[in-house]
Design a protein around this motif. Structure first.
Motif, short mmCIF file in Angstrom:
data_model
loop_
_atom_site.label_atom_id
_atom_site.label_comp_id
_atom_site.label_asym_id
_atom_site.label_seq_id
_atom_site.Cartn_x
_atom_site.Cartn_y
_atom_site.Cartn_z
N ASP A 1 5.11 -0.86 -2.26
CA ASP A 1 4.84 -1.48 -0.85
C ASP A 1 3.38 -1.66 -0.23
O ASP A 1 2.79 -0.63 -0.32
CB ASP A 1 5.57 -0.65 0.32
N LEU A 2 2.89 -2.93 -0.27
CA LEU A 2 1.49 -3.17 0.13
C LEU A 2 1.39 -3.60 1.73
O LEU A 2 0.18 -4.24 1.92
CB LEU A 2 0.99 -4.03 -0.64
N SER A 3 2.32 -3.21 2.51
CA SER A 3 2.20 -3.74 3.64
C SER A 3 1.50 -2.61 4.39
O SER A 3 1.98 -1.51 5.13
CB SER A 3 3.51 -3.72 4.53
N VAL A 4 0.15 -2.68 4.21
CA VAL A 4 -0.72 -1.47 5.12
C VAL A 4 -1.72 -2.11 6.09
O VAL A 4 -1.58 -3.37 6.25
CB VAL A 4 -1.66 -0.90 3.74
N ASP A 5 -2.09 -1.36 6.72
CA ASP A 5 -3.05 -1.72 7.86
C ASP A 5 -4.27 -2.14 7.15
O ASP A 5 -5.26 -1.08 7.02
CB ASP A 5 -3.06 -0.45 8.84
N LEU A 6 -4.59 -3.33 7.19
CA LEU A 6 -5.90 -3.60 6.74
C LEU A 6 -7.31 -3.30 7.25
O LEU A 6 -8.21 -3.00 6.61
CB LEU A 6 -6.12 -5.06 6.41
N SER A 7 -7.09 -2.84 8.35
CA SER A 7 -8.29 -2.43 9.31
C SER A 7 -8.75 -1.09 8.82
O SER A 7 -9.92 -0.75 9.08
CB SER A 7 -8.20 -2.39 10.57
#
Length: 444
Positions: A431-437
Motif C-alpha cells: 500500500d503506497l497511499s502515503v502522505d507525501l508531505s
C-alpha cells in the motif's frame, strides 16, 4: 547463524535492501548477508581510492582531485522522482528519518543536437524553444488535458478510453509533431524506447502526471530529488530499518551457497560451514547464476569534472536524456551529473555519468554523443556490465531474484521490480497511499 529464518536475503544492493526492510516491517524474520565487506553490491558508492582501485588497479589518484573521502561516487546513479514510488516506499517504511534529500537543479533533453530544458507545465510549454509557436499551443492543450485527467471522472476523458486508445492515437488527436512526441515520451514519461506509442495511453498519461506533480512539489528546476552524500546512504538506511524490526545483517560472508531440498525448493543458505535454514531466498543475479539469463549490457562512462555540464544553466545536479531517435539508436542514452552541492565530491568538483544499453562492444565510441556534451573532463573511466533477469519459477523453488540495474538515470524501473518481487514473495500488494508531505522536512 544456525537458526531458522522466514527469508534469507543475499546481497546488499538497493533492491535487496528495500525488500529486506519491507519484509522486516511485515514481521518476517530476515537474515541479510553479503559476500562483500561493504554495503551496496553493484549499487555501492565509492570514494576516490576505491574508484581508482576498481578502474586503474594499483595507480594512485592524482592529488589535485582533492581528498578521497570527500567523494561518494555512486556506481548506479539514479535520481528519484519527488512523488515517485521510491519516495512512497521510503515514507511507508519511515526510512526518511535516516536520509536528507536535496532537489535536483535541472531536467534536460537533447533535441536536434542541442540541450534544452524539459517543459513540465502548460506555462513552460509556451516558453520552450523546443517548439514553434503553433506547436506550443497544441502541446499546451495536451498538458492541460493530462493535468485535468482523473481516471474516476469520465468528464475529464474527452470521450477517450485511455485503456484502449494508444498513445499514438492520443497524440494524433492533439496534432503534435514527432519532435514534440520525442521529448514528451522520453524525457517526461521516461519511456526507454518507442514501443509505448502502440500501447494504451493510460500509462503515458499517468507518467506525465507524475512528472508534472513531482516538478510542482519543490518549485525547483526538475521533478527529481537526490540524497545528500549519494545513494550509498540508502542501503544503509534500510539496513538500520531492518535491524530495528529484528532483522540480522552479516557482511563479509564468503561462499553463500543456496541449499535446496529434494523437491528443488530452498532449504537454507550455507556460508563458512554454517547453514541458516529458511523458506525463501531473495537475491541479486550473482548469487544464483544458474537461474538467470543475460539479456543485454550497459555501457557507462564516469567522469570527474571541474565545471557543470554546458548549456544546463550552471546546474549543479542535472539529468539530460538523449532520445534514441535523436542518435539513430535502439534505446535512449542518459546523462547524470551531481556535485559538491549534494556532498558527493569536494568543493568545485562534479561527477558525471553517461550510460546506455550497449549495442556494441565499444563503450568509448558508443557513448561519444553523451561525452561530447560534458565539455573538458579531469578524468574519465569506461565500463561495461551485463544485465541479467531471472528465468526460474519462484512458486516452485522459492527463489526471488532481482533483475540487474538498467541504464536509466532515474529510479522508476528499479522500484517497479521491487514492488513486483514484494507481491510475489508475500502475496499482497504494497500500500503506497502515503502522505507525501512526510518527506518534505528533511528536503529543505
Amino acid at each position: 547463524m544456525d537458526e531458522e529464518y522466514d527469508v534469507v536475503v543475499l546481497g546488499t544492493g538497493l533492491k535487496e535492501c528495500i525488500l529486506s526492510g519491507l519484509l522486516s516491517v511485515d514481521g518476517l524474520k530476515v537474515l541479510h548477508m553479503d559476500r562483500n565487506d561493504y554495503y551496496g553490491g553493484e549499487s555501492a558508492s565509492l570514494n576516490l581510492i576505491q574508484l581508482w582501485k576498481r578502474f586503474r588497479g594499483n595507480d594512485k589518484p592524482p592529488a589535485h582531485l582533492g581528498s578521497s573521502r570527500d567523494y561518494n561516487v555512486d556506481m548506479i546513479p539514479k535520481f528519484m522522482m519527488a512523488n515517485g514510488n521510491l519516495v512512497r516506499v521510503l515514507i511507508h517504511t519511515d526510512v526518511t528519518k535516516y536520509l536528507y534529500f536535496k532537489a535536483v537543479d535541472g531536467s534536460y533533453v537533447l533535441n536536434k543536437g542541442k540541450v534544452h530544458k524539459v517543459p513540465a507545465t502548460d506555462m513552460e510549454a509556451l516558453k520552450s524553444p523546443l517548439m514553434g509557436i503553433f506547436e506550443k499551443r497544441r502541446a499546451r492543450k495536451l498538458f492541460i488535458y493530462v493535468h485535468n485527467y482523473e481516471e474516476s471522472d469520465p468528464k475529464t476523458h474527452e470521450g477517450m478510453d485511455l485503456t484502449r486508445v494508444t498513445t499514438r492515437e492520443l497524440i494524433a488527436k492533439f496534432g503534435l509533431d514527432d519532435n514534440t512526441i520525442d521529448f514528451i515520451g522520453h524525457a517526461m514519461a521516461l519511456h526507454r524506447d518507442d514501443h509505448y506509442l502502440n500501447e494504451p495511453a493510460m500509462d503515458t498519461v499517468m507518467r506525465m502526471k507524475l512528472y508534472a506533480e513531482s516538478f510542482a512539489r519543490f518549485e525547483g528546476g526538475s521533478p527529481y530529488i537526490y540524497p545528500l552524500y549519494g545513494l550509498g546512504e540508502l542501503p544503509q538506511a534500510f539496513a538500520r530499518l531492518s535491524a530495528v524490526y529484528g532483522g540480522t545483517y552479516m557482511l563479509n560472508k564468503p561462499g553463500c551457497k543456496v541449499e535446496f531440498d529434494e523437491e528443488g525448493k530452498v532449504a537454507g543458505v550455507t556460508s563458512e560451514g554454517e547453514t541458516a535454514k529458511c523458506k525463501k531466498v531473495v537475491c541479486d543475479p550473482s548469487y544464483l547464476p544458474s537461474k538467470v539469463r543475460k539479456v543485454g549490457k550497459v555501457a557507462r562512462a564516469i567522469a570527474i569534472m571541474s565545471h557543470p555540464i554546458p548549456s544546463t544553466d550552471e546546474s549543479h545536479s542535472v539529468q539530460v536524456i538523449l532520445p534514441q531517435k535523436q542518435l539513430g539508436r535502439r534505446s535512449d542514452m542518459y546523462l547524470f551529473c551531481c556535485s559538491y552541492t549534494h556532498n558527493v565530491a569536494p568543493k568545485g568538483k562534479f561527477i558525471a555519468f553517461v550510460s546506455t544499453e550497449a549495442e556494441t562492444d565499444h563503450p568509448e565510441v558508443e557513448l561519444n554523443p553523451g561525452i561530447e556534451l560534458l565539455g573538458p573532463v579531469d578524468e574519465i573511466f569506461f565500463d561495461i556490465y551485463d544485465i541479467y533477469e531471472p528465468v526460474n519459477e519462484p512458486s516452485l523453488d522459492n527463489c526471488f531474484i532481482s533483475t540487474s540495474y538498467d541504464a536509466t538515470t532515474h529510479f522508476e524501473s528499479t522500484v517497479t521490480d521491487v514492488l513486483n518481487m514484494y507481491t510475489l514473495i508475500t502475496g499482497k500488494v504494497l500500500d503506497l497511499s502515503v502522505d507525501l508531505s512526510a518527506a518534505s522536512a528533511a528536503e529543505e
